[in-house]
Design a protein around this motif. Structure first.
Motif, PDB file in Angstrom:
ATOM      1  N   MET A 122       0.840  -1.183   0.000  1.00  0.00           N
ATOM      2  CA  MET A 122       0.000   0.000   0.000  1.00  0.00           C
ATOM      3  C   MET A 122       0.884   1.245   0.000  1.00  0.00           C
ATOM      4  O   MET A 122       2.000   1.231   0.493  1.00  0.00           O
ATOM      5  N   ASN A 123       0.356   2.314  -0.517  1.00  0.00           N
ATOM      6  CA  ASN A 123       1.090   3.567  -0.560  1.00  0.00           C
ATOM      7  C   ASN A 123       0.995   4.263   0.789  1.00  0.00           C
ATOM      8  O   ASN A 123      -0.027   4.222   1.460  1.00  0.00           O
ATOM      9  N   ASP A 124       2.083   4.927   1.172  1.00  0.00           N
ATOM     10  CA  ASP A 124       2.095   5.681   2.409  1.00  0.00           C
ATOM     11  C   ASP A 124       1.928   7.150   2.061  1.00  0.00           C
ATOM     12  O   ASP A 124       2.854   7.798   1.599  1.00  0.00           O
ATOM     13  N   TYR A 125       0.735   7.664   2.283  1.00  0.00           N
ATOM     14  CA  TYR A 125       0.445   9.057   1.979  1.00  0.00           C
ATOM     15  C   TYR A 125       0.364   9.878   3.252  1.00  0.00           C
ATOM     16  O   TYR A 125      -0.402  10.820   3.358  1.00  0.00           O
ATOM     17  N   SER A 126       1.172   9.507   4.259  1.00  0.00           N
ATOM     18  CA  SER A 126       1.100  10.189   5.545  1.00  0.00           C
ATOM     19  C   SER A 126       1.499  11.664   5.433  1.00  0.00           C
ATOM     20  O   SER A 126       1.031  12.479   6.211  1.00  0.00           O
ATOM     21  N   ASP A 127       2.334  12.002   4.456  1.00  0.00           N
ATOM     22  CA  ASP A 127       2.763  13.385   4.310  1.00  0.00           C
ATOM     23  C   ASP A 127       1.892  14.175   3.334  1.00  0.00           C
ATOM     24  O   ASP A 127       2.123  15.347   3.104  1.00  0.00           O
ATOM     25  N   PHE A 128       0.854  13.541   2.786  1.00  0.00           N
ATOM     26  CA  PHE A 128      -0.006  14.218   1.810  1.00  0.00           C
ATOM     27  C   PHE A 128      -1.285  14.662   2.498  1.00  0.00           C
ATOM     28  O   PHE A 128      -1.909  13.895   3.229  1.00  0.00           O
ATOM     29  N   ASP A 129      -1.676  15.882   2.256  1.00  0.00           N
ATOM     30  CA  ASP A 129      -2.876  16.431   2.873  1.00  0.00           C
ATOM     31  C   ASP A 129      -4.067  16.218   1.946  1.00  0.00           C
ATOM     32  O   ASP A 129      -4.265  16.980   1.002  1.00  0.00           O
ATOM     33  N   PHE A 130      -4.839  15.172   2.210  1.00  0.00           N
ATOM     34  CA  PHE A 130      -5.998  14.882   1.368  1.00  0.00           C
ATOM     35  C   PHE A 130      -7.123  15.892   1.554  1.00  0.00           C
ATOM     36  O   PHE A 130      -7.989  16.005   0.712  1.00  0.00           O
ATOM     37  N   LYS A 131      -7.098  16.625   2.646  1.00  0.00           N
ATOM     38  CA  LYS A 131      -8.134  17.638   2.870  1.00  0.00           C
ATOM     39  C   LYS A 131      -8.019  18.780   1.863  1.00  0.00           C
ATOM     40  O   LYS A 131      -8.975  19.496   1.626  1.00  0.00           O
ATOM     41  N   SER A 132      -6.830  18.934   1.268  1.00  0.00           N
ATOM     42  CA  SER A 132      -6.641  20.005   0.284  1.00  0.00           C
ATOM     43  C   SER A 132      -7.223  19.627  -1.076  1.00  0.00           C
ATOM     44  O   SER A 132      -7.391  20.482  -1.930  1.00  0.00           O
ATOM     45  N   LEU A 133      -7.535  18.353  -1.259  1.00  0.00           N
ATOM     46  CA  LEU A 133      -8.131  17.910  -2.523  1.00  0.00           C
ATOM     47  C   LEU A 133      -9.611  18.263  -2.550  1.00  0.00           C
ATOM     48  O   LEU A 133     -10.262  18.300  -1.507  1.00  0.00           O
ATOM     49  N   PRO A 134     -10.152  18.474  -3.754  1.00  0.00           N
ATOM     50  CA  PRO A 134     -11.587  18.744  -3.826  1.00  0.00           C
ATOM     51  C   PRO A 134     -12.385  17.524  -3.341  1.00  0.00           C
ATOM     52  O   PRO A 134     -11.963  16.387  -3.531  1.00  0.00           O
ATOM     53  N   LEU A 146      -6.974   7.147  -7.208  1.00  0.00           N
ATOM     54  CA  LEU A 146      -6.864   7.798  -8.510  1.00  0.00           C
ATOM     55  C   LEU A 146      -5.767   8.852  -8.608  1.00  0.00           C
ATOM     56  O   LEU A 146      -5.475   9.324  -9.701  1.00  0.00           O
ATOM     57  N   ILE A 147      -5.154   9.209  -7.488  1.00  0.00           N
ATOM     58  CA  ILE A 147      -4.071  10.191  -7.593  1.00  0.00           C
ATOM     59  C   ILE A 147      -2.806   9.474  -8.063  1.00  0.00           C
ATOM     60  O   ILE A 147      -2.648   8.271  -7.864  1.00  0.00           O
ATOM     61  N   PRO A 148      -1.906  10.186  -8.708  1.00  0.00           N
ATOM     62  CA  PRO A 148      -0.669   9.551  -9.185  1.00  0.00           C
ATOM     63  C   PRO A 148       0.154   8.979  -8.036  1.00  0.00           C
ATOM     64  O   PRO A 148       0.171   9.515  -6.931  1.00  0.00           O
ATOM     65  N   THR A 149       0.818   7.878  -8.314  1.00  0.00           N
ATOM     66  CA  THR A 149       1.672   7.225  -7.335  1.00  0.00           C
ATOM     67  C   THR A 149       3.072   7.823  -7.420  1.00  0.00           C
ATOM     68  O   THR A 149       3.617   7.992  -8.512  1.00  0.00           O
ATOM     69  N   ARG A 150       3.647   8.150  -6.273  1.00  0.00           N
ATOM     70  CA  ARG A 150       4.997   8.702  -6.251  1.00  0.00           C
ATOM     71  C   ARG A 150       6.002   7.640  -6.680  1.00  0.00           C
ATOM     72  O   ARG A 150       5.784   6.445  -6.514  1.00  0.00           O
ATOM     73  N   LYS A 151       7.121   8.073  -7.233  1.00  0.00           N
ATOM     74  CA  LYS A 151       8.147   7.153  -7.727  1.00  0.00           C
ATOM     75  C   LYS A 151       8.649   6.220  -6.626  1.00  0.00           C
ATOM     76  O   LYS A 151       8.831   5.032  -6.854  1.00  0.00           O
ATOM     77  N   GLU A 152       8.830   6.733  -5.426  1.00  0.00           N
ATOM     78  CA  GLU A 152       9.333   5.876  -4.342  1.00  0.00           C
ATOM     79  C   GLU A 152       8.293   4.859  -3.866  1.00  0.00           C
ATOM     80  O   GLU A 152       8.630   3.911  -3.164  1.00  0.00           O
ATOM     81  N   ASP A 153       7.026   5.022  -4.269  1.00  0.00           N
ATOM     82  CA  ASP A 153       5.982   4.065  -3.905  1.00  0.00           C
ATOM     83  C   ASP A 153       5.769   2.987  -4.964  1.00  0.00           C
ATOM     84  O   ASP A 153       4.964   2.084  -4.765  1.00  0.00           O
ATOM     85  N   ARG A 154       6.478   3.097  -6.071  1.00  0.00           N
ATOM     86  CA  ARG A 154       6.381   2.082  -7.129  1.00  0.00           C
ATOM     87  C   ARG A 154       7.540   1.112  -6.948  1.00  0.00           C
ATOM     88  O   ARG A 154       8.679   1.439  -7.217  1.00  0.00           O
ATOM     89  N   HIS A 155       7.215  -0.108  -6.493  1.00  0.00           N
ATOM     90  CA  HIS A 155       8.240  -1.065  -6.098  1.00  0.00           C
ATOM     91  C   HIS A 155       8.430  -2.218  -7.079  1.00  0.00           C
ATOM     92  O   HIS A 155       9.242  -3.091  -6.828  1.00  0.00           O
ATOM     93  N   GLY A 184       1.379   4.572 -16.694  1.00  0.00           N
ATOM     94  CA  GLY A 184       1.264   4.215 -15.285  1.00  0.00           C
ATOM     95  C   GLY A 184       2.602   3.840 -14.673  1.00  0.00           C
ATOM     96  O   GLY A 184       2.922   4.238 -13.556  1.00  0.00           O
ATOM     97  N   VAL A 185       3.396   3.075 -15.424  1.00  0.00           N
ATOM     98  CA  VAL A 185       4.697   2.655 -14.918  1.00  0.00           C
ATOM     99  C   VAL A 185       5.652   3.843 -14.844  1.00  0.00           C
ATOM    100  O   VAL A 185       6.395   4.005 -13.880  1.00  0.00           O
ATOM    101  N   THR A 186       5.635   4.680 -15.857  1.00  0.00           N
ATOM    102  CA  THR A 186       6.573   5.807 -15.923  1.00  0.00           C
ATOM    103  C   THR A 186       6.194   6.938 -14.967  1.00  0.00           C
ATOM    104  O   THR A 186       7.047   7.461 -14.252  1.00  0.00           O
ATOM    105  N   TYR A 187       4.911   7.331 -14.954  1.00  0.00           N
ATOM    106  CA  TYR A 187       4.502   8.504 -14.193  1.00  0.00           C
ATOM    107  C   TYR A 187       3.601   8.191 -12.994  1.00  0.00           C
ATOM    108  O   TYR A 187       3.260   9.097 -12.233  1.00  0.00           O
ATOM    109  N   GLY A 188       3.175   6.944 -12.844  1.00  0.00           N
ATOM    110  CA  GLY A 188       2.317   6.576 -11.724  1.00  0.00           C
ATOM    111  C   GLY A 188       0.877   7.018 -11.879  1.00  0.00           C
ATOM    112  O   GLY A 188       0.148   7.125 -10.897  1.00  0.00           O
ATOM    113  N   ILE A 189       0.470   7.287 -13.114  1.00  0.00           N
ATOM    114  CA  ILE A 189      -0.904   7.730 -13.357  1.00  0.00           C
ATOM    115  C   ILE A 189      -1.775   6.504 -13.629  1.00  0.00           C
ATOM    116  O   ILE A 189      -1.484   5.725 -14.530  1.00  0.00           O
TER     117      ILE A 189
END
Length: 180
Positions: free
Chosen positions: A1-13, A22-31, A88-93
């Protein structure tokens, strides 16, 4: 699972169009490594159903011809998957988000439905063949059971589908772990 502890989901609409899935996956989260991707492809290619369908559709062909046609078919599939999965592999989309650029928010539902129909058929078909194989093994192991056959097909089918759904719901990393 992705660790989004540093991402503020409240700022999203507040919308069903913006979720953690549905948000892009960070490079360090693609294993997944190239080796993992290779085994995912092998897992999709070397299936009982592939060879069963190949053998039943072409009974007059030799085994070598059937294996060659199955190999060519799987090569075509991997090329198509490489083209559609590259973003998806390149950009995490995620693929559904990528499709929004082509079809818009509502139009993305059309390819999603088109992709889901063969996926449901394939899940059912492969699950049936897998459950049949497990049932046959249990008939042999139990010596035919109490009534001459194991006859646990429905229970095995439900358990088999359940394992597949749980593994898939846990994500690509769970699928890669299961294949290893």
């Amino acid at each position: 699972m992705n660790d989004y502890s540093d991402f503020d989901f409240k700022s999203l609409p507040n919308s069903r169009l913006v979720t953690k899935d549905l948000i892009p996956t960070r490079k360090e989260d693609r294993h997944l490594s190239s080796f993992d991707m290779f085994w995912l492809w092998v897992g999709m290619s070397v299936l009982l159903t592939t060879f069963t369908v190949g053998a039943n559709l072409y009974p007059s062909l030799s085994i070598a011809t059937i294996l060659l046609s199955v190999g060519i078919g799987n090569a075509i599939v991997v090329v198509i998957l490489a083209f559609t999965g590259d973003i998806g592999v390149t950009y995490g989309i995620p693929f559904p988000v990528y499709l929004r650029a082509c079809y818009g928010y509502l139009g993305t539902n059309i390819p999603a439905i088109i992709r889901s129909l063969p996926a449901m058929f394939w899940l059912g078909f492969q699950s049936f063949l897998g459950a049949t194989a497990i049932n046959s093994i249990l008939v042999i192991v139990t010596g035919g059971g109490w009534s001459g056959s194991f006859n646990g097909m429905l229970a095995i089918l439900v358990i088999f589908i359940g394992i597949q759904v749980v593994t898939t719901a846990r994500g690509v990393n769970a699928i890669a772990w299961f294949e290893k």
